[in-house]
Design a protein around this motif. Structure first.
Motif, mmCIF file in Angstrom:
data_model
loop_
_atom_site.group_PDB
_atom_site.id
_atom_site.type_symbol
_atom_site.label_atom_id
_atom_site.label_comp_id
_atom_site.label_asym_id
_atom_site.label_seq_id
_atom_site.Cartn_x
_atom_site.Cartn_y
_atom_site.Cartn_z
ATOM 1 N N UNK A 1 1.162 -1.857 -12.258
ATOM 2 C CA UNK A 1 0.851 -3.201 -12.764
ATOM 3 C C UNK A 1 1.967 -4.177 -12.396
ATOM 4 N N UNK A 2 3.218 -3.733 -12.520
ATOM 5 C CA UNK A 2 4.349 -4.595 -12.164
ATOM 6 C C UNK A 2 4.303 -4.964 -10.682
ATOM 7 N N UNK A 3 4.000 -3.985 -9.824
ATOM 8 C CA UNK A 3 3.914 -4.264 -8.387
ATOM 9 C C UNK A 3 2.793 -5.240 -8.083
ATOM 10 N N UNK A 4 1.659 -5.092 -8.766
ATOM 11 C CA UNK A 4 0.538 -5.998 -8.545
ATOM 12 C C UNK A 4 0.884 -7.423 -8.961
ATOM 13 N N UNK B 1 -7.344 -4.607 -5.096
ATOM 14 C CA UNK B 1 -7.632 -4.439 -6.518
ATOM 15 C C UNK B 1 -8.152 -3.031 -6.791
ATOM 16 N N UNK B 2 -8.984 -2.510 -5.888
ATOM 17 C CA UNK B 2 -9.518 -1.157 -6.063
ATOM 18 C C UNK B 2 -8.393 -0.128 -6.062
ATOM 19 N N UNK B 3 -7.393 -0.318 -5.205
ATOM 20 C CA UNK B 3 -6.253 0.597 -5.170
ATOM 21 C C UNK B 3 -5.489 0.547 -6.489
ATOM 22 N N UNK B 4 -5.229 -0.654 -6.990
ATOM 23 C CA UNK B 4 -4.493 -0.810 -8.248
ATOM 24 C C UNK B 4 -5.241 -0.123 -9.394
ATOM 25 N N UNK C 1 0.834 -1.205 0.000
ATOM 26 C CA UNK C 1 0.000 0.000 0.000
ATOM 27 C C UNK C 1 0.868 1.253 0.000
ATOM 28 N N UNK C 2 2.045 1.175 0.636
ATOM 29 C CA UNK C 2 2.984 2.299 0.606
ATOM 30 C C UNK C 2 3.733 2.352 -0.725
ATOM 31 N N UNK C 3 4.127 1.190 -1.227
ATOM 32 C CA UNK C 3 4.918 1.147 -2.461
ATOM 33 C C UNK C 3 4.132 1.738 -3.627
ATOM 34 N N UNK C 4 2.882 1.319 -3.798
ATOM 35 C CA UNK C 4 2.116 1.808 -4.949
ATOM 36 C C UNK C 4 1.798 3.300 -4.809
ATOM 37 N N UNK C 5 1.658 3.776 -3.572
ATOM 38 C CA UNK C 5 1.428 5.207 -3.399
ATOM 39 C C UNK C 5 2.668 6.004 -3.794
ATOM 40 N N UNK C 6 3.841 5.508 -3.413
ATOM 41 C CA UNK C 6 5.077 6.186 -3.831
ATOM 42 C C UNK C 6 5.221 6.174 -5.343
ATOM 43 N N UNK C 7 4.878 5.064 -5.984
ATOM 44 C CA UNK C 7 4.916 4.999 -7.448
ATOM 45 C C UNK C 7 3.991 6.065 -8.039
ATOM 46 N N UNK D 1 -0.874 -11.106 -3.598
ATOM 47 C CA UNK D 1 -1.670 -11.065 -2.368
ATOM 48 C C UNK D 1 -2.309 -9.701 -2.169
ATOM 49 N N UNK D 2 -1.654 -8.654 -2.651
ATOM 50 C CA UNK D 2 -2.212 -7.313 -2.518
ATOM 51 C C UNK D 2 -3.502 -7.191 -3.323
ATOM 52 N N UNK D 3 -3.513 -7.695 -4.542
ATOM 53 C CA UNK D 3 -4.699 -7.625 -5.392
ATOM 54 C C UNK D 3 -5.819 -8.493 -4.832
ATOM 55 N N UNK D 4 -5.464 -9.607 -4.194
ATOM 56 C CA UNK D 4 -6.479 -10.530 -3.670
ATOM 57 C C UNK D 4 -7.035 -10.096 -2.318
ATOM 58 N N UNK D 5 -6.462 -9.075 -1.695
ATOM 59 C CA UNK D 5 -6.872 -8.683 -0.349
ATOM 60 C C UNK D 5 -8.363 -8.344 -0.301
ATOM 61 N N UNK D 6 -9.080 -8.970 0.632
ATOM 62 C CA UNK D 6 -10.518 -8.755 0.790
ATOM 63 C C UNK D 6 -10.839 -8.349 2.229
ATOM 64 N N UNK D 7 -11.945 -7.643 2.384
ATOM 65 C CA UNK D 7 -12.436 -7.269 3.713
ATOM 66 C C UNK D 7 -13.927 -7.560 3.769
ATOM 67 N N UNK D 8 -14.488 -7.726 4.985
ATOM 68 C CA UNK D 8 -15.952 -7.888 5.101
ATOM 69 C C UNK D 8 -16.667 -6.631 4.627
ATOM 70 N N UNK D 9 -17.808 -6.810 3.997
ATOM 71 C CA UNK D 9 -18.567 -5.675 3.509
ATOM 72 C C UNK D 9 -19.445 -5.102 4.596
ATOM 73 N N UNK D 10 -19.721 -3.822 4.500
ATOM 74 C CA UNK D 10 -20.635 -3.164 5.425
ATOM 75 C C UNK D 10 -22.056 -3.619 5.144
ATOM 76 N N UNK D 11 -22.924 -3.650 6.168
ATOM 77 C CA UNK D 11 -24.334 -3.968 5.928
ATOM 78 C C UNK D 11 -24.986 -2.884 5.094
#
Length: 427
Positions: A404-407, A292-295, A228-234, A412-422
């Protein structure tokens, strides 16, 4: 209902503590931006030298880096409410001293720079602490919505503050701007004082180099958070062309050398896009694959900067006016950057252990502050060699390629998932 689903998700405001902080921040951010405008303007008025104005970068960045990292360690070691109270009082006092030196006509540029440095130190401790408490106040699934609300206010202040400050300086002088900043900070102090105790987990070492290094060691073991830091620096180092705006406004769009409409539009476009992105951010709580949303968001940012460079390159040889296209590209980029920021911050707040959350927020502050400053150097140097259009557009292309190269390197960064809000209406 469809429109409501697009508009910003305001459910975090149902939590009284978060609502008080957010509401107070509306006026505080505008006040803070008045000081952001007033300090360099006063330094230039005192010295007539852009070199002295440029020193604000050094006097601001060094305490941001040092105290951002140390402040994050403090936030993992002591009660976070207490730390917020102390640093907010420090911000109030330094803003009051800004007012005093202007009102008394002190006229000492080094005193002004030193005071600016002290203020940035308090800010650098305050901000990671302020972010680290959010998971203690609201449910984890609403953190993206809370981040969107906070980002929208910050970017709105980045537009309103400079416009209001620039108009008021000739009318009321510097002291009144500093006084307004001081008074608006009292709203935040009241909101902070109303918070419940927020003790740290007790797992962190005493704040110091060892504690900071422990935070970096933790980050190294968490590839998703590290990325998350690497892609922001890019995104920022290659894709932030703000250092080129004065020359582009003057040479490419025919504005006066000291500013003008084109200059103002270029500088306002990215934060304006971020505000629009925040207003229509109701969907962020419905995204599970945040990596994935960040990418995707950063690739859109890069493509927008490439389009901006193309518009600049065509400005001299096209029959169409290119300024609207250039501004539109920056607006799209600002909206994409806002989305990236929301999800990256949400990932930090939800995926990191509470014991290191403050230190990671400190690193976040350093990256957010340092990336654009590195971009200023990189774009300035490359523009001197290849021109502003190629520097801006080529930087956008490098953002897409690098992201794209970082992804691909860290899937694992692209596959990262979180629970959705109700659904809205239920928390």
């Amino acid at each position: 209902m469809h429109l409501r689903g697009l508009l910003a998700d305001t459910r975090p405001l149902a939590v009284p503590a978060f609502r008080r902080l957010w509401t107070a921040n509306i006026v505080t951010v505008v006040g803070a931006q008045l000081t952001v405008v007033a300090v360099p303007a006063q330094i230039y008025a005192l010295t007539g030298s852009s070199a002295y104005v440029g020193l604000t970068g050094v006097f601001g960045l060094v305490p941001l880096v040092v105290f951002g990292l140390w402040g994050g360690a403090l936030a993992d070691w002591m009660d976070r409410r207490t730390l917020l109270v102390v640093t907010t009082v420090g911000l109030v006092v330094t803003s009051g001293l800004f007012w005093a030196q202007a009102a008394t006509g002190l006229g000492n540029v080094w005193a002004l720079l030193a005071l600016f440095s002290v203020q940035q130190a308090f800010f650098a401790v305050n901000q990671p602490t302020r972010s680290a408490i959010i998971p203690k106040l609201i449910p984890a699934e609403l953190i993206p919505a809370a981040s969107s609300l906070n980002t929208t206010v910050m970017q709105g202040g980045a537009i309103a503050g400079p416009l209001v400050g620039g108009a008021l300086i000739p009318l009321v002088g510097f002291s009144w701007l500093y006084l307004v900043d001081t008074l608006t900070l009292l709203a935040t102090l009241a909101a902070v004082l109303s918070l419940p105790p927020l003790p740290a987990s007790g797992a962190a070492s005493a704040p110091g180099i060892r504690s900071v290094l422990e935070g970096f060691a933790y980050l190294r073991r968490q590839p998703v958070l590290l990325m998350s830091f690497v892609v922001d620096l890019v995104a920022m180092v290659f894709g932030m062309p703000r250092a080129l705006f004065p020359e582009i406004a003057d040479v490419s769009f025919g504005g006066p050398g000291e500013g003008g409409v084109a200059f103002a539009l270029l500088f306002a476009a990215i934060p304006a896009g971020a505000v629009l992105g925040g207003v229509f951010s109701g969907w962020v709580s419905r995204v599970a694959r945040q990596g994935l949303a960040v990418v995707v968001a950063i690739c859109v940012w890069g493509a927008a900067m490439a389009a901006f460079g193309l518009a600049v390159g065509l400005a001299g040889g096209s029959a169409l006016p290119m300024l609207p296209f250039a501004v539109a590209a920056l607006v799209v980029g600002g909206a994409a950057d806002m989305v990236s920021s929301v999800f990256r911050n949400a990932m930090l707040l939800t995926a990191a252990d509470d014991a290191v959350r403050g230190r990671l927020q400190g690193v976040f502050i350093v990256v957010v502050a340092g990336g654009p400053r590195l971009a200023d150097v990189a774009h300035g140097a490359s523009a001197a060699a290849v021109g502003t259009a190629v520097a801006a557009g080529g930087g956008g292309v490098l953002v897409v390629v690098g992201t794209v190269a970082a992804a691909l390197l860290v899937p694992a960064f692209v596959r990262h998932r979180v629970p959705l809000a109700p659904p809205r209406g239920r928390v």
